[in-house]
Design a protein around this motif. Sequence first.
Motif, PDB file in Angstrom:
ATOM      1  N   THR A  72       0.871  -1.161   0.000  1.00 24.50           N
ATOM      2  CA  THR A  72       0.000   0.000   0.000  1.00 24.50           C
ATOM      3  C   THR A  72       0.914   1.219   0.000  1.00 24.50           C
ATOM      4  N   VAL A  73       0.643   2.154  -0.892  1.00 25.50           N
ATOM      5  CA  VAL A  73       1.400   3.401  -0.924  1.00 25.50           C
ATOM      6  C   VAL A  73       0.419   4.500  -0.538  1.00 25.50           C
ATOM      7  N   ALA A  74       0.677   5.107   0.632  1.00 30.55           N
ATOM      8  CA  ALA A  74      -0.292   6.012   1.233  1.00 30.55           C
ATOM      9  C   ALA A  74       0.428   7.072   2.064  1.00 30.55           C
ATOM     10  N   PRO A  75      -0.294   8.116   2.478  1.00 27.60           N
ATOM     11  CA  PRO A  75       0.337   9.139   3.316  1.00 27.60           C
ATOM     12  C   PRO A  75       1.006   8.531   4.549  1.00 27.60           C
ATOM     13  N   ILE A  76       2.104   9.145   4.942  1.00 26.91           N
ATOM     14  CA  ILE A  76       2.878   8.686   6.098  1.00 26.91           C
ATOM     15  C   ILE A  76       2.188   9.172   7.372  1.00 26.91           C
ATOM     16  N   GLU A  77       1.896   8.226   8.257  1.00 20.79           N
ATOM     17  CA  GLU A  77       1.252   8.542   9.535  1.00 20.79           C
ATOM     18  C   GLU A  77       2.318   8.652  10.624  1.00 20.79           C
ATOM     19  N   ASP A  78       1.983   9.312  11.723  1.00 18.73           N
ATOM     20  CA  ASP A  78       2.925   9.458  12.839  1.00 18.73           C
ATOM     21  C   ASP A  78       3.457   8.104  13.311  1.00 18.73           C
ATOM     22  N   GLU A  79       2.615   7.090  13.292  1.00 18.72           N
ATOM     23  CA  GLU A  79       3.026   5.763  13.761  1.00 18.72           C
ATOM     24  C   GLU A  79       4.133   5.147  12.893  1.00 18.72           C
ATOM     25  N   HIS A  80       4.339   5.688  11.692  1.00 17.86           N
ATOM     26  CA  HIS A  80       5.341   5.156  10.769  1.00 17.86           C
ATOM     27  C   HIS A  80       6.670   5.901  10.812  1.00 17.86           C
ATOM     28  N   LYS A 104       3.845  -2.776   7.930  1.00 17.11           N
ATOM     29  CA  LYS A 104       5.113  -2.128   8.264  1.00 17.11           C
ATOM     30  C   LYS A 104       5.555  -1.230   7.119  1.00 17.11           C
ATOM     31  N   LEU A 105       5.940   0.000   7.445  1.00 21.20           N
ATOM     32  CA  LEU A 105       6.479   0.912   6.449  1.00 21.20           C
ATOM     33  C   LEU A 105       7.887   0.439   6.088  1.00 21.20           C
ATOM     34  N   ILE A 106       8.101   0.189   4.788  1.00 20.39           N
ATOM     35  CA  ILE A 106       9.411  -0.298   4.337  1.00 20.39           C
ATOM     36  C   ILE A 106      10.064   0.645   3.330  1.00 20.39           C
ATOM     37  N   GLY A 107       9.415   1.773   3.052  1.00 18.30           N
ATOM     38  CA  GLY A 107      10.004   2.691   2.088  1.00 18.30           C
ATOM     39  C   GLY A 107       9.255   4.002   1.989  1.00 18.30           C
ATOM     40  N   ILE A 108       9.789   4.853   1.126  1.00 21.37           N
ATOM     41  CA  ILE A 108       9.183   6.160   0.865  1.00 21.37           C
ATOM     42  C   ILE A 108       9.151   6.392  -0.641  1.00 21.37           C
ATOM     43  N   LEU A 109       8.066   6.983  -1.106  1.00 20.11           N
ATOM     44  CA  LEU A 109       7.917   7.428  -2.480  1.00 20.11           C
ATOM     45  C   LEU A 109       7.450   8.874  -2.403  1.00 20.11           C
ATOM     46  N   GLU A 110       8.165   9.753  -3.066  1.00 21.88           N
ATOM     47  CA  GLU A 110       7.838  11.174  -3.004  1.00 21.88           C
ATOM     48  C   GLU A 110       7.700  11.700  -4.422  1.00 21.88           C
ATOM     49  N   TYR A 111       6.641  12.483  -4.680  1.00 16.89           N
ATOM     50  CA  TYR A 111       6.436  13.009  -6.031  1.00 16.89           C
ATOM     51  C   TYR A 111       5.912  14.443  -5.990  1.00 16.89           C
ATOM     52  N   TRP A 112       6.103  15.119  -7.122  1.00 13.71           N
ATOM     53  CA  TRP A 112       5.463  16.420  -7.380  1.00 13.71           C
ATOM     54  C   TRP A 112       4.471  16.196  -8.501  1.00 13.71           C
ATOM     55  N   GLU A 113       3.255  16.674  -8.322  1.00 15.31           N
ATOM     56  CA  GLU A 113       2.308  16.616  -9.441  1.00 15.31           C
ATOM     57  C   GLU A 113       2.684  17.653 -10.493  1.00 15.31           C
ATOM     58  N   ARG A 114       3.223  18.777 -10.031  1.00 12.20           N
ATOM     59  CA  ARG A 114       3.627  19.849 -10.940  1.00 12.20           C
ATOM     60  C   ARG A 114       4.868  20.507 -10.356  1.00 12.20           C
ATOM     61  N   SER A 115       6.008  20.222 -10.946  1.00 10.80           N
ATOM     62  CA  SER A 115       7.279  20.775 -10.480  1.00 10.80           C
ATOM     63  C   SER A 115       7.313  22.289 -10.668  1.00 10.80           C
TER      64      SER A 115
END
Length: 172
Positions: free
Chosen positions: A8-16, A73-84
């Motif tokens: 699941t790729v979703a917003p990062i929560e405090d618990e993560h 368990k959070l095992i990674g991060i994916l970060e994007y810009w919709e419009r740079s």
Amino acid sequence: MFETERLTVAPIEDEHLNDLYLVYLSNPDYLRITEGITDGMGVYTRDQMLRDLQVAEWTGRTPLGVIRQEDRKLIGILEYWERSDTDGMPWLGLLMIHRDCQRRGFGREAAERFLRWAAERGWPEVRLGVVEDNRAALSFWRALGFREYETREKRFPAGVKQVICMRYETAS
């Protein structure tokens, strides 16, 4: 945001946040290339990570957690810009998987699903930049179909680096 068979790729929560910090620490080559940190633990702090997440949001980037479905368990991060802010195009800013979970297809699975998600949103292409020294990342993105279109200089905490800009056309 989106799911794959195993992720699941979703917003990062405090618990993560603690797991996210461990993702960064497990990738010392990334920290060396971008932050100039050579001794890992204790130098790139949790506070720096939190600052980086805040800066990402302030500058229009969207950081998402890559979460393993079997144990949440959070095992990674994916970060994007919709419009740079530099060229108005969608960019994938970062995809990083915890070292212990690499070479199991999680990165490829997240990246491929992200590219399908981008196409579903009508984005004509996705761009990304890879520090020239990061040969493994260059190979990874080339294997997924990204093609180089220019090289730029970019300032990192570790100094000025050559960044290879790549693009992936979502509609073939």
